[in-house]
Write an enzyme that holds these catalytic residues in place. Structure first.
Site, PDB file in Angstrom:
ATOM      1  CB  SER A  96      51.442  65.485  87.787  1.00 46.30           C
ATOM      2  OG  SER A  96      50.829  64.307  87.356  1.00 46.30           O
ATOM      3  CE  LYS A 171      48.095  63.319  88.767  1.00 46.64           C
ATOM      4  NZ  LYS A 171      47.750  61.910  88.789  1.00 46.64           N
ATOM      5  CE  LYS A 239      55.253  65.532  91.047  1.00 44.91           C
ATOM      6  NZ  LYS A 239      54.332  65.338  89.925  1.00 44.91           N
TER       7      LYS A 239
END
Ligand code: NAD
Length: 295
Positions: A96, A171, A239
């Site tokens: 990701s 995502k 993140k």
């Protein structure tokens, strides 16, 4: 069977690689952690000496790394995939990362006739082990067709969303929805406890209604047991939300709620909880209200 490379054998990469071995693929693997390589060799993989070496020995190379800098380094850095890959090779990045970085890396690889797909996953370690991940893909249709069978040994669905970068945009959307769901659940359950109700009964009463969700069903039992073992670490969700904000700023979209939840997670990180499961977000609300949601 195609020769596959697999780089990044962590919480997710290890079980995903094992599922490919079980399906009968020949796998060359690499990680900076030598012990992870040894474990996969015991399961039947061949050891790679570097990302370049893996690329020289494979037709399709899968990467499952923490974030954009690691993927850039493994693909374009010294002894990286680009140095070893033959024209026609497919790089299938399942990490990701920022969709902008996926596009930049794909552009560099295209100069060497190497094709890239971004194919991040949702489902976490249990679904990585079961081979039932949800996979969201960006990149050229013909390359997607070539790797669909491989993807379906790791996931129960693989959807081509659009051009390169679309997998990671999808995502990021997924991660915003999950983070805000956990925050909503936390806010509501802290209120329920402070107002004197039993959180277990509140959960049972609402889970079949409109407030019910996969997040509620997955996270509420863990909260009630005070189990914040990861799962998906708060630092990884930070993140993802930072990547969401970067992307949102690049395309011109404000993210008012995601940016707030990012700061709640940041507060927990400062409090030493970065490695706990993201369900641990409830502790931020508990501290404000001075209650604990437990059985
Ligand atoms: P992890 O930290 O457990 O694994 C990453 C692996 O990459 C480690 O084994 C590390 O040694 C290796 N690595 C790092 N730099 C490297 C380099 N330069 N060369 C070779 N290997 C290198 O992380 P994870 O939980 O497996 O997550 C991987 C990706 O999947 C992340 O982008 C994460 O956001 C995403 N993801 C994780 C989950 C989850 O529940 N853990 C769920 C969905 C998606």
């Amino acid at each position: 069977m195609q020769e596959l490379g697999f780089i990044g054998l962590g919480i997710m990469g290890k079980p995903m690689a094992r599922n490919l071995l079980k399906a009968g693929y020949e796998l060359v693997v690499y990680d900076i952690n030598e012990q992870a390589i040894e474990e996969l060799v015991e399961s039947g993989a061949k050891a790679g000496r570097s990302s370049k070496d893996v690329a020289e020995r494979s037709e399709v190379i899968i990467t499952m790394l923490p974030n954009s800098p690691e993927v850039r380094d493994v693909v374009l850095g010294r002894d990286g995939i680009a140095e070893g890959a033959k024209p026609g090779t497919i790089v299938l990045d399942m990490s990701s990362i920022s969709p902008i970085v996926s596009q930049e890396i794909a552009k560099e690889l295209a100069k060497r006739q190497v094709i890239m797909l971004d194919a991040p996953v949702s489902g976490g370690e249990p679904k990585a082990i079961d081979g039932t991940l949800a996979i969201m893909v960006g990149g050229p249709e013909d390359a997607f067709a070539e790797v669909t069978e491989i993807l379906l040994h790791m996931g129960s669905s693989a959807v081509l969303v659009g051009e390169i970068g679309s997998g990671n945009v999808t995502k990021l959307a997924n991660q915003i929805i999950v983070a805000l769901n956990i925050a909503a659940m936390s806010e509501a359950m802290v209120l329920a406890v402070k107002a004197g109700t039993d959180p277990e009964k509140v959960f049972q009463a609402i889970r079949g209604g409109l407030a019910g969700s996969t997040v509620l069903d997955a996270k509420m039992p863990l909260v009630l047991e005070r189990n914040f073992e990861p799962g998906f670490r708060i630092e990884l969700h930070i993140k993802d939300l930072l990547n969401a904000l970067d992307t949102a700023h690049a395309v011109g979209t404000p993210l008012p709620l995601a940016s707030q939840v990012l700061e709640f997670m940041q507060a927990l990180k400062v409090d030493g909880k970065a490695k706990e499961d993201h369900g641990g977000l409830i502790q931020f609300y508990e501290k404000l209200a001075k209650v604990e949601v437990r059985r």
